[in-house]
Design a protein around this motif. Structure first.
Motif, PDB file in Angstrom:
ATOM      1  N   PHE A 153       0.863  -1.191   0.000  1.00  0.00           N
ATOM      2  CA  PHE A 153       0.000   0.000   0.000  1.00  0.00           C
ATOM      3  C   PHE A 153       0.893   1.234   0.000  1.00  0.00           C
ATOM      4  O   PHE A 153       2.093   1.147   0.262  1.00  0.00           O
ATOM      5  CB  PHE A 153      -0.933  -0.006   1.216  1.00  0.00           C
ATOM      6  CG  PHE A 153      -0.245  -0.336   2.517  1.00  0.00           C
ATOM      7  CD1 PHE A 153      -0.201  -1.646   2.988  1.00  0.00           C
ATOM      8  CD2 PHE A 153       0.373   0.659   3.265  1.00  0.00           C
ATOM      9  CE1 PHE A 153       0.443  -1.954   4.177  1.00  0.00           C
ATOM     10  CE2 PHE A 153       1.007   0.356   4.465  1.00  0.00           C
ATOM     11  CZ  PHE A 153       1.043  -0.956   4.914  1.00  0.00           C
ATOM     12  N   CYS A 154       0.287   2.423  -0.286  1.00  0.00           N
ATOM     13  CA  CYS A 154       1.117   3.610  -0.500  1.00  0.00           C
ATOM     14  C   CYS A 154       1.602   4.211   0.817  1.00  0.00           C
ATOM     15  O   CYS A 154       2.634   4.865   0.874  1.00  0.00           O
ATOM     16  CB  CYS A 154       0.362   4.643  -1.324  1.00  0.00           C
ATOM     17  SG  CYS A 154      -0.817   5.641  -0.394  1.00  0.00           S
ATOM     18  N   ASN A 155       0.848   4.030   1.901  1.00  0.00           N
ATOM     19  CA  ASN A 155       1.197   4.532   3.237  1.00  0.00           C
ATOM     20  C   ASN A 155       1.126   6.050   3.354  1.00  0.00           C
ATOM     21  O   ASN A 155       1.633   6.612   4.311  1.00  0.00           O
ATOM     22  CB  ASN A 155       2.593   4.036   3.660  1.00  0.00           C
ATOM     23  CG  ASN A 155       2.679   3.846   5.165  1.00  0.00           C
ATOM     24  OD1 ASN A 155       1.664   3.648   5.830  1.00  0.00           O
ATOM     25  ND2 ASN A 155       3.875   3.910   5.715  1.00  0.00           N
ATOM     26  N   HIS A 156       0.494   6.757   2.397  1.00  0.00           N
ATOM     27  CA  HIS A 156       0.328   8.206   2.578  1.00  0.00           C
ATOM     28  C   HIS A 156      -1.017   8.747   2.100  1.00  0.00           C
ATOM     29  O   HIS A 156      -1.272   9.929   2.257  1.00  0.00           O
ATOM     30  CB  HIS A 156       1.497   8.977   1.948  1.00  0.00           C
ATOM     31  CG  HIS A 156       1.722   8.674   0.496  1.00  0.00           C
ATOM     32  ND1 HIS A 156       0.857   9.072  -0.489  1.00  0.00           N
ATOM     33  CD2 HIS A 156       2.708   7.976  -0.116  1.00  0.00           C
ATOM     34  CE1 HIS A 156       1.309   8.657  -1.659  1.00  0.00           C
ATOM     35  NE2 HIS A 156       2.422   7.987  -1.465  1.00  0.00           N
ATOM     36  N   CYS A 157      -1.883   7.918   1.514  1.00  0.00           N
ATOM     37  CA  CYS A 157      -3.191   8.433   1.074  1.00  0.00           C
ATOM     38  C   CYS A 157      -4.137   8.498   2.285  1.00  0.00           C
ATOM     39  O   CYS A 157      -3.817   8.050   3.376  1.00  0.00           O
ATOM     40  CB  CYS A 157      -3.784   7.552  -0.030  1.00  0.00           C
ATOM     41  SG  CYS A 157      -4.390   5.957   0.540  1.00  0.00           S
ATOM     42  N   ALA A 158      -5.342   9.084   2.072  1.00  0.00           N
ATOM     43  CA  ALA A 158      -6.290   9.246   3.181  1.00  0.00           C
ATOM     44  C   ALA A 158      -6.693   7.892   3.774  1.00  0.00           C
ATOM     45  O   ALA A 158      -6.837   7.745   4.989  1.00  0.00           O
ATOM     46  CB  ALA A 158      -7.517  10.007   2.686  1.00  0.00           C
ATOM     47  N   LYS A 159      -6.875   6.889   2.912  1.00  0.00           N
ATOM     48  CA  LYS A 159      -7.264   5.563   3.406  1.00  0.00           C
ATOM     49  C   LYS A 159      -6.154   4.958   4.264  1.00  0.00           C
ATOM     50  O   LYS A 159      -6.413   4.410   5.330  1.00  0.00           O
ATOM     51  CB  LYS A 159      -7.575   4.631   2.222  1.00  0.00           C
ATOM     52  CG  LYS A 159      -8.807   5.031   1.440  1.00  0.00           C
ATOM     53  CD  LYS A 159     -10.076   4.825   2.247  1.00  0.00           C
ATOM     54  CE  LYS A 159     -11.319   5.044   1.388  1.00  0.00           C
ATOM     55  NZ  LYS A 159     -12.557   4.935   2.163  1.00  0.00           N
ATOM     56  N   CYS A 160      -4.912   5.044   3.782  1.00  0.00           N
ATOM     57  CA  CYS A 160      -3.788   4.500   4.554  1.00  0.00           C
ATOM     58  C   CYS A 160      -3.664   5.227   5.894  1.00  0.00           C
ATOM     59  O   CYS A 160      -3.447   4.611   6.936  1.00  0.00           O
ATOM     60  CB  CYS A 160      -2.488   4.614   3.762  1.00  0.00           C
ATOM     61  SG  CYS A 160      -2.316   3.375   2.461  1.00  0.00           S
ATOM     62  N   MET A 161      -3.845   6.572   5.866  1.00  0.00           N
ATOM     63  CA  MET A 161      -3.733   7.354   7.102  1.00  0.00           C
ATOM     64  C   MET A 161      -4.827   6.970   8.103  1.00  0.00           C
ATOM     65  O   MET A 161      -4.659   7.096   9.304  1.00  0.00           O
ATOM     66  CB  MET A 161      -3.824   8.858   6.788  1.00  0.00           C
ATOM     67  CG  MET A 161      -2.623   9.429   6.070  1.00  0.00           C
ATOM     68  SD  MET A 161      -1.100   9.370   7.025  1.00  0.00           S
ATOM     69  CE  MET A 161      -0.338   7.896   6.384  1.00  0.00           C
ATOM     70  N   GLN A 190      -8.046  -0.500   1.517  1.00  0.00           N
ATOM     71  CA  GLN A 190      -8.846   0.296   0.578  1.00  0.00           C
ATOM     72  C   GLN A 190      -7.978   1.304  -0.178  1.00  0.00           C
ATOM     73  O   GLN A 190      -8.495   2.141  -0.922  1.00  0.00           O
ATOM     74  CB  GLN A 190      -9.975   1.013   1.329  1.00  0.00           C
ATOM     75  CG  GLN A 190     -10.983   0.029   1.925  1.00  0.00           C
ATOM     76  CD  GLN A 190     -12.058   0.710   2.754  1.00  0.00           C
ATOM     77  OE1 GLN A 190     -12.389   1.869   2.542  1.00  0.00           O
ATOM     78  NE2 GLN A 190     -12.595  -0.013   3.721  1.00  0.00           N
ATOM     79  N   CYS A 191      -6.679   1.254   0.027  1.00  0.00           N
ATOM     80  CA  CYS A 191      -5.741   2.130  -0.686  1.00  0.00           C
ATOM     81  C   CYS A 191      -5.820   1.837  -2.188  1.00  0.00           C
ATOM     82  O   CYS A 191      -5.896   0.672  -2.584  1.00  0.00           O
ATOM     83  CB  CYS A 191      -4.317   1.862  -0.180  1.00  0.00           C
ATOM     84  SG  CYS A 191      -3.028   2.690  -1.132  1.00  0.00           S
ATOM     85  N   PRO A 192      -5.815   2.886  -3.050  1.00  0.00           N
ATOM     86  CA  PRO A 192      -5.856   2.628  -4.501  1.00  0.00           C
ATOM     87  C   PRO A 192      -4.698   1.755  -4.980  1.00  0.00           C
ATOM     88  O   PRO A 192      -4.808   1.076  -5.997  1.00  0.00           O
ATOM     89  CB  PRO A 192      -5.741   4.031  -5.115  1.00  0.00           C
ATOM     90  CG  PRO A 192      -6.176   4.973  -4.046  1.00  0.00           C
ATOM     91  CD  PRO A 192      -5.823   4.326  -2.733  1.00  0.00           C
TER      92      PRO A 192
HETATM   93 ZN   LIG Z   1      -2.609   4.403   0.417  1.00  0.00          ZN
END
Ligand SMILES: [Zn+2]
Length: 261
Positions: free
Chosen positions: A90-98, A104-106
């Motif tokens: 996962f990206c670890n910086h989008c709203a879902k990750c936060m 649910q991260c894109p």
């Molecule tokens: Zn993410």
């Protein structure tokens, strides 16, 4: 390093054991020397061809190993430490990750699915997905845990909200996810009814803690559930089969019960 890769989709004959370059260690990653990687049904789906898989590709989702090197920005880990890898990308910086909703991260995918996995000697991962292995577990045992226990825990605990004293119907109690679900349900002091397709699998389900077994080829699931629960039905149906069992799952629920898939 050595790796088993696929250069085309197909049967086991497309697996190639070959030399590939070591993964680069970024400053925010740890490098894990892989000691065990479990097999999973996902390997079969990816090998036969799933959308988005880039070739050549390394299969394998369930990784246990020891840390070979630690990036400059990483704290809390050191070389030779034994870790298993939660198989999530996962990206670890989008709203879902936060928000802690990494699934649910894109960019979310599973290691070995849209990104390279563990059928190789080294993998570089973010420290957020490395989990120390308790002393009592060997590498092969630890590697059997990640994907099936993550799935079963998310279904039973996070989504279905399992509570002490409830009755849970675990379909496919002989499968990886099913055998994890039996153990998690017993951890929550639930009563477990497990189904399986033969007596050997039912015996193993009982050894893991299942209180009742249903042979789903010999017996009708909902009838047996009604008999076992004194016509009450179960609080939770742990459903990971689909169309073949959906109607029996619905008929096995008590009013207001939860089916989690
Ligand atoms: Zn993410």
């Amino acid at each position: 390093m050595k790796a088993i890769r696929i250069h085309e989709f197909g049967g086991p004959e497309v697996l190639r054991y070959e030399e590939v370059s070591d993964p680069p260690l970024r400053k925010d990653r740890i490098l894990v020397r892989i000691r065990a990687c479990a097999l999973n049904h996902l390997d079969l789906w990816v090998r036969r061809g799933l959308p988005g898989v880039k070739l050549p590709h390394i299969l394998g989702s369930d990784i246990a190993g020891e840390i070979a090197d630690v990036g400059e920005y990483v704290t809390g880990f050191e070389p030779r430490q034994r870790v298993l890898v939660a198989p999530m990308h996962f990206c670890n910086h989008c709203a879902k990750c936060m928000a802690g909703l990494q699934n649910q991260c894109p960019e979310f995918t599973v290691l070995g699915n849209l990104v390279d996995g563990g059928n190789c000697e080294l993998i570089a991962v973010p420290p957020a997905i490395a989990i120390p292995i308790p002393d009592g577990l060997e590498f092969a045992q630890a590697a059997s845990v990640p994907l099936v226990f993550l799935t079963a825990w998310h279904m039973l605990v996070t989504r279905a909200g399992i509570r002490q004293g409830q009755t849970v119907l675990v379909l496919g109690g002989g499968s990886g996810v099913g055998s994890a679900a039996i153990q998690i349900a017993k951890l929550f002091h639930a009563r477990v009814i497990a189904t399986a397709g033969d007596s050997g699998k039912l015996e193993r389900a009982a050894a893991l803690g299942a209180d009742y077994g249903i042979d789903h080829y010999q017996q009708k699931i909902s009838q047996e559930v009604r008999r076992i629960t004194d016509k009450q039905g179960v609080d939770i149906v742990f459903e990971h089969v689909g169309a073949a069992t959906w109607e029996e799952s619905m008929k096995s629920l008590k009013p207001g019960g939860t089916i989690v898939t």
